[in-house]
Design an enzyme around this catalytic site. Sequence first.
Site, PDB file in Angstrom:
ATOM      1  N   HIS A 175     -18.158 -12.416  27.603  1.00 38.87           N
ATOM      2  CA  HIS A 175     -18.841 -13.052  26.702  1.00 38.87           C
ATOM      3  C   HIS A 175     -18.623 -13.870  25.525  1.00 38.87           C
ATOM      4  O   HIS A 175     -18.830 -15.060  24.642  1.00 38.87           O
ATOM      5  CB  HIS A 175     -20.089 -11.648  25.679  1.00 38.87           C
ATOM      6  CG  HIS A 175     -21.137 -11.153  25.884  1.00 38.87           C
ATOM      7  ND1 HIS A 175     -21.600 -11.046  25.297  1.00 38.87           N
ATOM      8  CD2 HIS A 175     -21.380 -11.166  27.626  1.00 38.87           C
ATOM      9  CE1 HIS A 175     -22.418 -10.473  26.955  1.00 38.87           C
ATOM     10  NE2 HIS A 175     -22.503 -10.689  27.467  1.00 38.87           N
ATOM     11  N   TRP A 188     -25.034   0.104  38.308  1.00 38.86           N
ATOM     12  CA  TRP A 188     -25.670  -0.598  39.077  1.00 38.86           C
ATOM     13  C   TRP A 188     -24.872  -0.438  40.674  1.00 38.86           C
ATOM     14  O   TRP A 188     -25.748  -0.926  41.400  1.00 38.86           O
ATOM     15  CB  TRP A 188     -25.214  -2.345  39.355  1.00 38.86           C
ATOM     16  CG  TRP A 188     -25.652  -2.848  38.120  1.00 38.86           C
ATOM     17  CD1 TRP A 188     -26.476  -3.803  38.159  1.00 38.86           C
ATOM     18  CD2 TRP A 188     -25.154  -3.254  36.529  1.00 38.86           C
ATOM     19  NE1 TRP A 188     -26.840  -4.661  37.204  1.00 38.86           N
ATOM     20  CE2 TRP A 188     -26.006  -4.256  35.991  1.00 38.86           C
ATOM     21  CE3 TRP A 188     -24.148  -2.877  36.004  1.00 38.86           C
ATOM     22  CZ2 TRP A 188     -25.728  -4.308  34.871  1.00 38.86           C
ATOM     23  CZ3 TRP A 188     -23.358  -2.857  34.663  1.00 38.86           C
ATOM     24  CH2 TRP A 188     -24.125  -4.101  34.011  1.00 38.86           C
ATOM     25  N   HIS A 195     -21.928  -6.992  38.072  1.00 42.93           N
ATOM     26  CA  HIS A 195     -22.003  -5.814  37.826  1.00 42.93           C
ATOM     27  C   HIS A 195     -21.622  -4.932  38.912  1.00 42.93           C
ATOM     28  O   HIS A 195     -22.372  -3.446  38.971  1.00 42.93           O
ATOM     29  CB  HIS A 195     -23.488  -6.583  37.770  1.00 42.93           C
ATOM     30  CG  HIS A 195     -24.118  -7.658  36.597  1.00 42.93           C
ATOM     31  ND1 HIS A 195     -24.749  -7.335  36.279  1.00 42.93           N
ATOM     32  CD2 HIS A 195     -22.937  -7.408  35.369  1.00 42.93           C
ATOM     33  CE1 HIS A 195     -25.492  -7.693  35.229  1.00 42.93           C
ATOM     34  NE2 HIS A 195     -24.275  -8.063  34.708  1.00 42.93           N
ATOM     35  N   ARG A 244     -16.417  -7.409  30.201  1.00 43.99           N
ATOM     36  CA  ARG A 244     -17.858  -7.923  29.598  1.00 43.99           C
ATOM     37  C   ARG A 244     -17.249  -8.609  28.536  1.00 43.99           C
ATOM     38  O   ARG A 244     -17.809  -9.847  27.762  1.00 43.99           O
ATOM     39  CB  ARG A 244     -19.482  -6.625  29.418  1.00 43.99           C
ATOM     40  CG  ARG A 244     -19.910  -7.359  28.536  1.00 43.99           C
ATOM     41  CD  ARG A 244     -21.028  -6.052  28.795  1.00 43.99           C
ATOM     42  NE  ARG A 244     -21.707  -6.573  27.782  1.00 43.99           N
ATOM     43  CZ  ARG A 244     -22.579  -5.981  26.335  1.00 43.99           C
ATOM     44  NH1 ARG A 244     -22.102  -4.736  26.128  1.00 43.99           N
ATOM     45  NH2 ARG A 244     -23.332  -5.846  25.289  1.00 43.99           N
TER      46      ARG A 244
HETATM   47 FE1  CCH Z   1     -22.993  -8.524  32.627  1.00 45.03          FE
HETATM   48  N1  CCH Z   1     -24.454  -7.341  31.589  1.00 45.03           N
HETATM   49  N2  CCH Z   1     -24.442  -9.592  32.510  1.00 45.03           N
HETATM   50  N3  CCH Z   1     -22.383  -9.970  33.529  1.00 45.03           N
HETATM   51  N4  CCH Z   1     -21.578  -7.096  31.848  1.00 45.03           N
HETATM   52  C1  CCH Z   1     -24.682  -5.445  31.166  1.00 45.03           C
HETATM   53  C2  CCH Z   1     -23.220  -5.297  31.221  1.00 45.03           C
HETATM   54  C3  CCH Z   1     -22.181  -5.533  32.378  1.00 45.03           C
HETATM   55  C4  CCH Z   1     -25.967  -9.943  32.266  1.00 45.03           C
HETATM   56  C5  CCH Z   1     -26.649  -8.050  31.553  1.00 45.03           C
HETATM   57  C6  CCH Z   1     -25.751  -7.678  31.420  1.00 45.03           C
HETATM   58  C7  CCH Z   1     -23.048 -11.046  33.759  1.00 45.03           C
HETATM   59  C8  CCH Z   1     -23.935 -11.371  33.506  1.00 45.03           C
HETATM   60  C9  CCH Z   1     -25.082 -11.101  33.245  1.00 45.03           C
HETATM   61  C10 CCH Z   1     -20.872  -7.579  33.126  1.00 45.03           C
HETATM   62  C11 CCH Z   1     -19.979  -8.971  33.226  1.00 45.03           C
HETATM   63  C12 CCH Z   1     -20.545  -9.423  33.488  1.00 45.03           C
HETATM   64  C13 CCH Z   1     -25.062  -5.303  30.593  1.00 45.03           C
HETATM   65  C14 CCH Z   1     -25.256  -4.114  29.683  1.00 45.03           C
HETATM   66  C15 CCH Z   1     -26.487  -5.986  30.501  1.00 45.03           C
HETATM   67  C16 CCH Z   1     -27.540  -6.199  29.912  1.00 45.03           C
HETATM   68  C17 CCH Z   1     -24.522  -3.951  28.202  1.00 45.03           C
HETATM   69  C18 CCH Z   1     -24.678  -2.501  27.805  1.00 45.03           C
HETATM   70  O1  CCH Z   1     -26.260  -1.816  27.382  1.00 45.03           O
HETATM   71  O2  CCH Z   1     -23.572  -2.213  27.382  1.00 45.03           O
HETATM   72  C19 CCH Z   1     -26.836 -11.037  32.526  1.00 45.03           C
HETATM   73  C20 CCH Z   1     -28.479 -10.834  32.211  1.00 45.03           C
HETATM   74  C21 CCH Z   1     -25.843 -11.378  33.070  1.00 45.03           C
HETATM   75  C22 CCH Z   1     -26.945 -12.719  33.856  1.00 45.03           C
HETATM   76  O3  CCH Z   1     -27.737 -13.359  33.692  1.00 45.03           O
HETATM   77  C23 CCH Z   1     -21.157 -12.012  34.048  1.00 45.03           C
HETATM   78  C24 CCH Z   1     -21.349 -13.420  34.302  1.00 45.03           C
HETATM   79  C25 CCH Z   1     -20.255 -10.738  33.963  1.00 45.03           C
HETATM   80  C26 CCH Z   1     -18.820 -11.160  34.576  1.00 45.03           C
HETATM   81  C27 CCH Z   1     -18.472 -11.838  35.037  1.00 45.03           C
HETATM   82  C28 CCH Z   1     -20.261  -5.338  33.110  1.00 45.03           C
HETATM   83  C29 CCH Z   1     -18.340  -6.087  33.330  1.00 45.03           C
HETATM   84  C30 CCH Z   1     -20.823  -4.749  32.237  1.00 45.03           C
HETATM   85  C31 CCH Z   1     -20.298  -3.320  31.716  1.00 45.03           C
HETATM   86  C32 CCH Z   1     -20.085  -3.359  30.513  1.00 45.03           C
HETATM   87  C33 CCH Z   1     -19.643  -2.094  30.425  1.00 45.03           C
HETATM   88  O4  CCH Z   1     -19.790  -1.676  28.954  1.00 45.03           O
HETATM   89  O5  CCH Z   1     -19.805  -1.400  30.872  1.00 45.03           O
END
Ligand code: CCH
Length: 288
Positions: free
Chosen positions: A48, A187, A171, A44
């Site tokens: 970002h 997820w 996700h 993540r």
């Molecule tokens: Fe994401 N993401 N993401 N995401 N994401 C969150 C967590 C992860 C969105 C929203 C969220 C991508 C696209 C999107 C990861 C990778 C990617 C969370 C929870 C949200 C909200 C954060 C928390 O509470 O910790 C949205 C909206 C979009 C697009 O529309 C893309 C692209 C990627 C990578 C290629 C990953 C991995 C996580 C898990 C992080 C964790 O700490 O477990």
Amino acid sequence: QTAKVATKFTPTKADYQKVYNRIAEIIDDASDYDDGSYGPVLLRLAWHASGTYDKNTGTGGSNYATMRFEPEALHGANAGLHVARGLMEKVKKEFDWISYGDLWTLAGVCAVQEMAGPKIPWRPGRIDGFVTHVTPDGRLPDATQGAPHIRDIFYRMGFNDQEIVALSGAHALGRCHPDRSGFQGPWTFSPTTFTNDYFKLLFDEKWVWKSWSGPKQLEDKKTKSLMMLPTDYVLTQDKSFKKYAKAYADDNELFFKDFSSAFSRLLELGVPTQQFVASEPWIMGDEA
Ligand code: CCH
């Protein structure tokens, strides 16, 4: 009299491989954290750090690692990423020659690969920038929105519908944290293994709105232990997104191939080509 000339250290692929190996150790050294891996939060961070890119102005992206600076570190979308940056600070102390942008993107590559995902072509060359390079808040997607918003955000980075869907498959990994995004839960049932289960579950399960006091999210009707964000669910509702999501649900190999190329490109957004050390990206891996 001999003058002492400081020779600049020029790292080779083998030096970056050492950094990769160190990150791989840290990813696994997480018995008390979440699902037992720092991989998802590092992935993540890499996303970002790169996803702020704007193709029209050429600003943002992974080049300057601007999330080190307070305005960007405090952007709502980046809540919780101090954990990932803190872990990478340990690596930076050991390998002080690497730029933060290279370190963070390499961590994303390492996370995907170490969690059994596809190989991600990567090359170094990012430089550390300044607080003046910080981009305005609002460049990362807002999970409460619909298809037009997702398109606005990802088209701005230069991605098409197919690439948006492929990238969203990340996700499969990790979870939402109430104290970070406000959302809650994973997820998939295997949040530390990279698979196409995210797409399979989107189509195979019945998704209903969760009744709770938190932000609007969906849960699987059967077990109530999995979640989807409104933006995830949109991938099954929008005609164009749905076509790709279905294809990835049916074909893990296709998903791996498309994720690898889109993610590799994401990690290079905002980096001027002449800064890259190698003309072609490398495949990093555990070559011990
Ligand atoms: Fe994401 N993401 N993401 N995401 N994401 C969150 C967590 C992860 C969105 C929203 C969220 C991508 C696209 C999107 C990861 C990778 C990617 C969370 C929870 C949200 C909200 C954060 C928390 O509470 O910790 C949205 C909206 C979009 C697009 O529309 C893309 C692209 C990627 C990578 C290629 C990953 C991995 C996580 C898990 C992080 C964790 O700490 O477990």
